[in-house]
Scaffold this motif. Structure first.
Motif, PDB file in Angstrom:
ATOM      1  N   ALA A 308     -59.436  18.585 -31.929  1.00 41.99           N
ATOM      2  CA  ALA A 308     -60.637  19.254 -31.429  1.00 41.99           C
ATOM      3  C   ALA A 308     -61.890  18.733 -32.130  1.00 41.99           C
ATOM      4  O   ALA A 308     -62.947  18.580 -31.515  1.00 41.99           O
ATOM      5  N   LEU A 309     -61.758  18.452 -33.422  1.00 46.71           N
ATOM      6  CA  LEU A 309     -62.911  17.927 -34.163  1.00 46.71           C
ATOM      7  C   LEU A 309     -63.304  16.555 -33.623  1.00 46.71           C
ATOM      8  O   LEU A 309     -64.488  16.258 -33.427  1.00 46.71           O
ATOM      9  N   ALA A 310     -62.289  15.722 -33.358  1.00 48.71           N
ATOM     10  CA  ALA A 310     -62.590  14.403 -32.794  1.00 48.71           C
ATOM     11  C   ALA A 310     -63.237  14.558 -31.429  1.00 48.71           C
ATOM     12  O   ALA A 310     -64.204  13.859 -31.091  1.00 48.71           O
ATOM     13  N   ALA A 311     -62.712  15.502 -30.635  1.00 47.89           N
ATOM     14  CA  ALA A 311     -63.283  15.751 -29.309  1.00 47.89           C
ATOM     15  C   ALA A 311     -64.743  16.172 -29.442  1.00 47.89           C
ATOM     16  O   ALA A 311     -65.618  15.685 -28.713  1.00 47.89           O
ATOM     17  N   ALA A 312     -65.018  17.046 -30.395  1.00 41.18           N
ATOM     18  CA  ALA A 312     -66.383  17.526 -30.593  1.00 41.18           C
ATOM     19  C   ALA A 312     -67.328  16.360 -30.894  1.00 41.18           C
ATOM     20  O   ALA A 312     -68.424  16.267 -30.338  1.00 41.18           O
ATOM     21  N   ALA A 313     -66.862  15.444 -31.749  1.00 42.40           N
ATOM     22  CA  ALA A 313     -67.721  14.311 -32.116  1.00 42.40           C
ATOM     23  C   ALA A 313     -68.035  13.450 -30.897  1.00 42.40           C
ATOM     24  O   ALA A 313     -69.168  12.998 -30.704  1.00 42.40           O
ATOM     25  N   VAL A 314     -67.032  13.229 -30.054  1.00 43.44           N
ATOM     26  CA  VAL A 314     -67.229  12.360 -28.887  1.00 43.44           C
ATOM     27  C   VAL A 314     -68.116  13.036 -27.840  1.00 43.44           C
ATOM     28  O   VAL A 314     -69.017  12.412 -27.269  1.00 43.44           O
ATOM     29  N   VAL A 315     -67.892  14.335 -27.616  1.00 44.85           N
ATOM     30  CA  VAL A 315     -68.726  15.055 -26.655  1.00 44.85           C
ATOM     31  C   VAL A 315     -70.176  15.095 -27.162  1.00 44.85           C
ATOM     32  O   VAL A 315     -71.122  14.908 -26.400  1.00 44.85           O
ATOM     33  N   ASN A 316     -70.303  15.290 -28.448  1.00 47.95           N
ATOM     34  CA  ASN A 316     -71.626  15.310 -29.054  1.00 47.95           C
ATOM     35  C   ASN A 316     -72.394  14.006 -28.797  1.00 47.95           C
ATOM     36  O   ASN A 316     -73.606  13.996 -28.640  1.00 47.95           O
ATOM     37  N   ALA A 317     -71.648  12.913 -28.731  1.00 52.61           N
ATOM     38  CA  ALA A 317     -72.276  11.619 -28.480  1.00 52.61           C
ATOM     39  C   ALA A 317     -72.539  11.399 -26.990  1.00 52.61           C
ATOM     40  O   ALA A 317     -73.028  10.348 -26.589  1.00 52.61           O
ATOM     41  N   GLY A 318     -72.158  12.376 -26.156  1.00 52.71           N
ATOM     42  CA  GLY A 318     -72.489  12.294 -24.743  1.00 52.71           C
ATOM     43  C   GLY A 318     -71.372  11.803 -23.847  1.00 52.71           C
ATOM     44  O   GLY A 318     -71.609  11.360 -22.716  1.00 52.71           O
ATOM     45  N   TYR A 319     -70.148  11.882 -24.276  1.00 56.80           N
ATOM     46  CA  TYR A 319     -69.034  11.373 -23.462  1.00 56.80           C
ATOM     47  C   TYR A 319     -67.990  12.441 -23.176  1.00 56.80           C
ATOM     48  O   TYR A 319     -68.038  13.552 -23.728  1.00 56.80           O
ATOM     49  N   GLN A 320     -67.022  12.047 -22.311  1.00 56.22           N
ATOM     50  CA  GLN A 320     -65.953  12.976 -21.939  1.00 56.22           C
ATOM     51  C   GLN A 320     -64.694  12.755 -22.772  1.00 56.22           C
ATOM     52  O   GLN A 320     -64.421  11.638 -23.215  1.00 56.22           O
ATOM     53  N   VAL A 321     -63.912  13.811 -22.876  1.00 58.69           N
ATOM     54  CA  VAL A 321     -62.651  13.748 -23.597  1.00 58.69           C
ATOM     55  C   VAL A 321     -61.542  14.305 -22.711  1.00 58.69           C
ATOM     56  O   VAL A 321     -61.753  15.293 -22.006  1.00 58.69           O
ATOM     57  N   ALA A 322     -60.383  13.650 -22.715  1.00 56.86           N
ATOM     58  CA  ALA A 322     -59.225  14.177 -21.987  1.00 56.86           C
ATOM     59  C   ALA A 322     -58.121  14.505 -22.981  1.00 56.86           C
ATOM     60  O   ALA A 322     -57.910  13.772 -23.942  1.00 56.86           O
ATOM     61  N   ILE A 323     -57.434  15.604 -22.743  1.00 59.76           N
ATOM     62  CA  ILE A 323     -56.295  15.976 -23.596  1.00 59.76           C
ATOM     63  C   ILE A 323     -55.078  16.156 -22.721  1.00 59.76           C
ATOM     64  O   ILE A 323     -55.074  16.978 -21.810  1.00 59.76           O
ATOM     65  N   MET A 324     -54.062  15.358 -22.995  1.00 58.47           N
ATOM     66  CA  MET A 324     -52.883  15.423 -22.167  1.00 58.47           C
ATOM     67  C   MET A 324     -51.677  15.920 -22.950  1.00 58.47           C
ATOM     68  O   MET A 324     -51.442  15.492 -24.074  1.00 58.47           O
ATOM     69  N   ALA A 325     -50.918  16.806 -22.337  1.00 55.44           N
ATOM     70  CA  ALA A 325     -49.671  17.277 -22.953  1.00 55.44           C
ATOM     71  C   ALA A 325     -48.528  17.017 -21.971  1.00 55.44           C
ATOM     72  O   ALA A 325     -48.749  16.944 -20.767  1.00 55.44           O
ATOM     73  N   PRO A 326     -47.320  16.888 -22.478  1.00 52.92           N
ATOM     74  CA  PRO A 326     -46.212  16.488 -21.608  1.00 52.92           C
ATOM     75  C   PRO A 326     -45.690  17.607 -20.711  1.00 52.92           C
ATOM     76  O   PRO A 326     -45.049  17.331 -19.720  1.00 52.92           O
ATOM     77  N   THR A 327     -45.932  18.852 -21.075  1.00 50.80           N
ATOM     78  CA  THR A 327     -45.451  19.938 -20.216  1.00 50.80           C
ATOM     79  C   THR A 327     -46.608  20.864 -19.895  1.00 50.80           C
ATOM     80  O   THR A 327     -47.600  20.936 -20.630  1.00 50.80           O
ATOM     81  N   GLU A 328     -46.434  21.602 -18.793  1.00 51.33           N
ATOM     82  CA  GLU A 328     -47.483  22.497 -18.369  1.00 51.33           C
ATOM     83  C   GLU A 328     -47.734  23.601 -19.405  1.00 51.33           C
ATOM     84  O   GLU A 328     -48.880  23.975 -19.660  1.00 51.33           O
ATOM     85  N   ILE A 329     -46.642  24.070 -20.017  1.00 49.76           N
ATOM     86  CA  ILE A 329     -46.796  25.162 -20.990  1.00 49.76           C
ATOM     87  C   ILE A 329     -47.634  24.727 -22.178  1.00 49.76           C
ATOM     88  O   ILE A 329     -48.545  25.425 -22.615  1.00 49.76           O
ATOM     89  N   LEU A 330     -47.322  23.538 -22.669  1.00 56.09           N
ATOM     90  CA  LEU A 330     -48.075  23.045 -23.809  1.00 56.09           C
ATOM     91  C   LEU A 330     -49.526  22.779 -23.410  1.00 56.09           C
ATOM     92  O   LEU A 330     -50.459  23.077 -24.166  1.00 56.09           O
TER      93      LEU A 330
END
Ligand code: ADP
Ligand code: MG
Length: 693
Positions: A308-330
């Motif tokens: 999440a911290l890495a995501a925050a840094a990238v969004v802060n710089a004006g870009y998008q972040v994707a987070i993928m998990a292998p199952t729907e529950i996760l």
């Protein structure tokens, strides 16, 4: 001018025409050099005659003696039995197919020499259909003065034929026409014998060679070849990493205000390990080239926050972040976390999964494409063709094991379209054994969160047979009466998901009968997302005391008050999965227990696995053991098996070599870069398929 063996077609050899060449091609044998690298799978010792009295069951041996009686036995299958005697004992030869002439010959009382496998038959030691011949006084004392190689074969190719071909290939071998790509100094520092000697030896070990050493693959000549092959694999991964890093990626120069705000609203502060790994990520993000980093950390070490911290840094710089998990529950769990953390900070979190349909899907696609979504959480569906990102700069992938090299490549393709590569952060819930980390994942940089948040108590693991199920149920009752909460996990892996859910339902009913008065909940994969969420929320709120579940709770559930877990039939699960499950308890202040309620009797492997669970809670140790017991193919899933097709090496057997292999590969890459490509061609003829995607 030297004619290298890798340019000499097998057809140049005596006895190889088009038809034979075609058969050889099935074994990937095209050149004389290929034949040299076609090594025996084992050896027979025909160099000496073994006294019958010294034979052991399972030996393959030459014996010599006088036939002292022949008879035809009727039994289930008609057979000819012939007893042979030497000065130390007797044994029977058994033939299921035989002629009258053969019987007559064996009855002549002349000395014979036989070769075959020693079996246990109804008459004691027997050899079925031995190779045999009559022996005169002037015959040599043994069939051979070298060990006899046994080669891998294919239809229409006999041992005799392939031996003749390998023989011819060896005759052509000189130190000049099979290139030695390992420089002298490197060979010396790692004590590797020369290539041509090693090959010669392995095709024709001398009579005094240590058969046991050869059988276990620990002979220096075998080491030498495994070493070179592993080096080639290592070099191919190094090459892949370098190539990927040449791409352009966006630069994130500071951690930014968003990360600071995120930390401020958390009820805890990050551990030192979390901070250190976040800094490692930041320095990758600054580089201008794509980050390719694997974050490992034991279950509960807090990988999500680092992501999440890495995501925050990238969004802060004006870009998008994707987070993928292998199952729907996760993925849902991540969605909940990220929404809770980022919504208050004014960010939009979008959702993408296979089950999402119709208008809802359209809306999410639209917000991803327009860029109004800052963070997108989802399953594999995230990286499908029709999902277009506006400016994706960081892809976070949870659970490395199911996401292979090829998927990483596909993700890279997506980046090519937008002109810069997304950074990749891969998080693994299961620590990766070093053996694998150094081979399959050598194309990634690696960070380790080696510290758990404070306040965790180690889980005490108990292994109990299902014959004591009632005692276990009693224990659950007492725990609940003391105000604790309990998980009861039902497993059933081989069967369908439907059966799994059924089993959990049945168990819940039975437990409800035996534990009347307790409030019992049930979750499994067939419930609707809303139903699941509601039950989990009630468990979290302590309205449910005992939660009966399938392995869906493996991931993402966090209820500190739950301090007892019962896992039924744990012998059916892999160690890594058990470790994940167990990580759901031990999150609060009270001492936690995990009961492995196995179905008696346990096999040897089962015993070993469960006692590993009892003895250690170190995810890395558990992962090593899992690898040892199950092999890399299963750990990695079929997607990555391509990485495991070695000609001579065996990762498990040769793991002691890996440290040196890694050093040697780095050295060769630095000092002799021109030798890398020929090595890859020798060992990985298809390596370009990995490199050029
Ligand atoms: P995992 O590494 O297994 O993915 P999570 O990221 O799910 O672990 O974190 C496990 C739990 O620990 C979560 O409830 C999370 O909020 C909590 N947590 C994470 N970091 C800390 C910390 N530094 N201090 C206390 N709790 C933390
Ligand atoms: Mg996690």
């Amino acid at each position: 001018m030297i004619d290298d063996l890798d340019t000499q077609d097998v057809r140049e050899l005596k006895g190889v025409g088009d038809a034979m060449a075609e058969k050889l091609a099935k074994l990937h044998l095209h050149t004389v050099q290929d034949l040299l690298f076609h090594l025996p799978i084992r050896y027979q010792d025909r160099t000496r005659v073994i006294p019958i009295g010294q034979l052991r069951f399972g030996d393959e041996a030459v014996i010599e003696g006088i036939p002292i009686g022949c008879e035809i036995k009727m039994g289930k299958r008609r057979s000819l039995l012939c007893r042979i005697k030497d000065s130390s004992g007797t044994l029977c030869l058994r033939f299921f197919h035989f002629s009258a002439a053969q019987k007559k010959q064996l009855e002549s009382g002349k000395r014979i020499r036989c070769f075959g496998e020693i079996r246990r038959g109804s008459t004691g030691f027997e050899i079925y259909h031995p190779e045999y011949k009559l022996i005169g006084d002037n015959d040599p004392h043994a069939d051979s003065d070298q060990l006899t190689p046994i080669y891998p074969l294919t239809d229409g190719l006999t041992q005799t034929k392939i031996r003749l071909l390998c023989e011819q290939a060896l005759e052509r071998l000189t130190p000049y026409n099979l290139k030695e790509w390992l420089p002298d100094n490197l060979r010396q520092s790692f004590s590797l014998p020369p290539l041509d000697d090693s090959i010669r030896f392995l095709h024709h070990p001398t009579a005094d060679a240590n058969l046991e050493q050869l059988r276990t693959g620990s002979h220096p000549a075998q080491y030498r070849l495994s070493f070179e092959e592993l080096m080639a694999h290592q070099l191919s991964l190094i090459g892949k990493k370098i190539k990927a890093k040449e791409d352009k990626a966006i630069q994130v120069t500071a951690s930014g205000q968003l990360a600071t705000d995120l930390l401020e609203q958390l009820p805890f502060s990050p551990t030192n390990a979390q901070q250190r790994v976040f800094q490692e990520l930041l320095s990758d993000l600054k580089s201008g080239h794509p980050m390719l980093r694997l974050v490992q950390g034991d279950v509960g070490s807090g990988k999500t926050l680092v992501a999440a911290l890495a995501a925050a840094a990238v969004v802060n710089a004006g870009y998008q972040v994707a987070i993928m998990a292998p199952t729907e529950i996760l993925a849902e769990q991540h969605l909940a976390n990220f929404t809770q953390w980022f919504k208050p900070l004014g960010l939009n979190v979008a959702w993408m999964a296979g089950k999402l349909k119709g208008k809802a899907r359209e809306a999410e696609l639209e917000s991803i494409a327009s860029g109004s979504a800052h963070i997108v959480v989802g399953t594999h569906a995230l990286f499908q063709e029709n999902v277009h990102f506006d400016r994706l700069a960081l892809a976070i992938i949870d659970e490395q094991h199911r996401f292979g090299v090829h998927q990483r490549m596909a993700l890279r393709e997506k980046g090519l379209k937008q002109g810069f590569q997304p950074h990749q952060l891969i998080m693994t819930a299961t620590p990766i054994p070093r053996t694998l980390a150094m081979s399959a994942y050598a194309d990634l940089d690696c960070s380790i969160i080696d510290e758990l948040p404070p306040g965790r108590t180690p889980v005490n693991t108990i292994v109990v047979s299902d014959q004591r199920r009632n005692e276990v149920i009693e224990r659950v009752k007492i725990a609940c009466q003391e105000g604790k909460q309990v998980y009861w996990v039902c497993t059933l892996i081989e069967e369908s998901e439907a059966l799994q859910c059924q089993a959990a339902e049945d168990t819940a009913l039975l437990l409800a009968e035996q534990l009347s008065g307790l409030s019992i909940g049930l979750v499994h994969g067939r419930l609707k997302a809303a139903e699941k969420a509601e039950i989990m929320a009630r468990f979290k709120a302590n309205e449910i005391q005992l939660l009966v579940a399938t392995t869906v709770i493996e991931v993402g559930v966090d209820v500190p008050n739950a301090s007892l877990m019962i896992i039924e039939n744990p012998e059916r699960l892999g160690l890594a999965q058990l470790h994940q499950l167990r990580g759901r308890v031990g999150r609060g202040q009270t001492a936690s227990h995990c009961v492995l309620l196995y179905k008696a009797p346990l096999g040897q492997q089962g015993k070993e696995r469960l006692s590993t669970m009892r003895e250690t809670s170190d995810g890395f140790k558990i992962a090593e053991k899992d690898l040892e017991l199950r092999g890399p193919g299963e750990l990695l899933g079929t997607r990555q098996t391509g990485l495991w097709e070695f000609k001579v090496a065996d990762l498990q057997r040769d793991k002691a070599l890996l440290d040196d292999v890694q050093k040697a590969a780095a050295q060769l890459h630095q000092q002799y870069p021109e030798r890398v490509s020929p090595l890859l061609t020798r060992w990985l003829p298809n390596h370009s398929q990995y490199l050029n995607v």
